[in-house]
Design an enzyme around this catalytic site. Structure first.
Site, PDB file in Angstrom:
ATOM      1  N   LYS A   1       0.686  -1.214  -0.107  1.00  0.00           N
ATOM      2  CA  LYS A   1       0.047  -0.133  -0.070  1.00  0.00           C
ATOM      3  C   LYS A   1       0.919   1.320   0.051  1.00  0.00           C
ATOM      4  O   LYS A   1       0.638   2.241  -0.632  1.00  0.00           O
ATOM      5  CB  LYS A   1      -0.889  -0.169   1.128  1.00  0.00           C
TER       6      LYS A   1
ATOM      7  N   GLN B   1      -5.038  -1.467   9.248  1.00  0.00           N
ATOM      8  CA  GLN B   1      -4.885  -2.654   8.677  1.00  0.00           C
ATOM      9  C   GLN B   1      -5.768  -3.812   9.715  1.00  0.00           C
ATOM     10  O   GLN B   1      -5.396  -3.790  10.990  1.00  0.00           O
ATOM     11  CB  GLN B   1      -3.548  -3.262   8.741  1.00  0.00           C
TER      12      GLN B   1
ATOM     13  N   ASP C   1     -11.158   3.210   3.654  1.00  0.00           N
ATOM     14  CA  ASP C   1     -11.380   1.930   3.790  1.00  0.00           C
ATOM     15  C   ASP C   1     -12.906   1.748   3.594  1.00  0.00           C
ATOM     16  O   ASP C   1     -13.688   0.737   3.135  1.00  0.00           O
ATOM     17  CB  ASP C   1     -10.968   1.239   5.003  1.00  0.00           C
TER      18      ASP C   1
HETATM   19  N1  GUN Z   1      -7.375  -6.683   6.009  1.00  0.00           N
HETATM   20  C1  GUN Z   1      -7.644  -7.242   4.952  1.00  0.00           C
HETATM   21  N2  GUN Z   1      -8.272  -6.489   3.892  1.00  0.00           N
HETATM   22  C2  GUN Z   1      -8.399  -5.265   4.493  1.00  0.00           C
HETATM   23  C3  GUN Z   1      -8.764  -4.075   3.947  1.00  0.00           C
HETATM   24  O1  GUN Z   1      -9.273  -4.011   2.889  1.00  0.00           O
HETATM   25  N3  GUN Z   1      -8.659  -2.872   4.870  1.00  0.00           N
HETATM   26  C4  GUN Z   1      -8.016  -3.250   5.882  1.00  0.00           C
HETATM   27  N4  GUN Z   1      -8.105  -2.014   7.021  1.00  0.00           N
HETATM   28  N5  GUN Z   1      -7.570  -4.264   6.472  1.00  0.00           N
HETATM   29  C5  GUN Z   1      -7.962  -5.319   5.750  1.00  0.00           C
END
Ligand code: GUN
Length: 286
Positions: free
Chosen positions: A53, A97, A120
């Site tokens: 990311k 996350q 998100d």
């Molecule tokens: N863990 C797995 N996929 C995601 C996501 O799209 N966003 C976040 N914050 N955590 C995740």
């Protein structure tokens, strides 16, 4: 029939280039979109996702902060860190996350993020906006899947879309986005009786179960578009999806590979949401 492969890597590059134009327009006005990614603890898969990311942000010239917190951080300290980022003018998007360690209430964490910086789309206010068809920030993975369908010219309106999986991160928002695009939507879970009866009727089949190769070619309608959200590591170290690619590709009309399908799009849409957040916060929003 051999399915056409939905090349997520190539499409992700195209979409990133589109969003770079918008990011550059903001930068020309003195605003560099900024993303803060918080990771709590040492989960190796999460660390890889977060590193990717941050790398994608750098590629587009975005500002990003990678905040690593120890697994035993008290919940109150994490909430305080989020409050700081809510007030930080360099930061337009905040992502924590998931999963977070068990002593932390993930709902409290998601609710602590300023909804205007919730790239998100997991804050209840943004979930509500999605449910009512006024989407602000689409959750990145289903958003990426929708863009793949669009870029491949796969029509959604009037089609039967079946989503296997009902997580808050993928299954539920995916179903809502397909519904918003005028599909007839069925949501299946691991408890669905005679799952194949539903999957075989799907014009668009989205699978997000976390169960390696659980959807096989005989469960797919000939010509269907199959979007595989799963990413699983097999004992031999290879990655595979929730769909058995080899048998599925003989039946489907379109299919995403794993890796190289939905994965690159998830990160791309996070960057897109960060640019959009910066546009909205700075008043240059679309
Ligand atoms: N863990 C797995 N996929 C995601 C996501 O799209 N966003 C976040 N914050 N955590 C995740």
């Amino acid at each position: 029939m051999t399915a056409r492969i939905i090349d997520g890597k190539t499409i992700a590059q195209q979409v990133r280039a589109e969003w770079k134009v918008r990011a550059d327009a903001l930068k020309a006005r003195g605003i560099t979109p900024g993303l803060a990614v918080i990771i709590v603890g040492e989960d190796p898969a999460s660390k890889v996702y977060v590193a990717n990311k941050v790398k994608a942000c750098a590629e587009l010239g975005l500002h990003s902060e990678h905040i690593m917190l120890s697994a035993d951080i008290p919940e109150a300290n994490l909430l305080a860190r989020i409050a700081e980022l809510n007030n930080d003018t360099k930061i337009h998007g905040i992502l924590v996350q998931l999963p977070v360690p068990k002593h932390i209430d993930s709902n409290k964490v998601l609710e602590a993020i300023n909804p205007d910086k919730d790239v998100d789309g997991f804050h209840p206010e943004n979930v509500g906006a999605l449910v009512t068809g006024n989407m602000r920030f689409a959750p990145c993975t289903p958003y990426g899947a929708m863009v793949l369908l669009e870029k491949c010219g796969i029509s959604i309106e009037g089609k039967h879309a079946v989503v296997v999986g009902r997580s808050n991160i993928v299954g539920k928002p995916m179903a809502l986005m397909l519904l918003q695009a005028n599909a007839t939507v069925t949501i299946c879970t691991s408890k669905t009786q005679d799952l194949a009866k539903f999957t075989r009727d799907a014009d668009i089949l989205v699978v997000a179960t976390g169960k390696p190769k659980m959807i096989t070619g005989n469960m797919i309608k000939p010509g269907a578009a199959v979007i595989d959200v799963g990413i699983n590591r097999l004992p031999d170290g290879k990655l595979c999806g929730d769909v058995d690619f080899d048998s599925a590709k003989e039946v489907a009309g379109w299919i995403t590979p794993v890796p190289g399908g939905v994965g690159p799009m998830t990160i791309t849409m996070l960057v897109a949401n960060t640019v959009r957040a910066a546009e909205r916060i700075s008043g240059f929003g679309k």
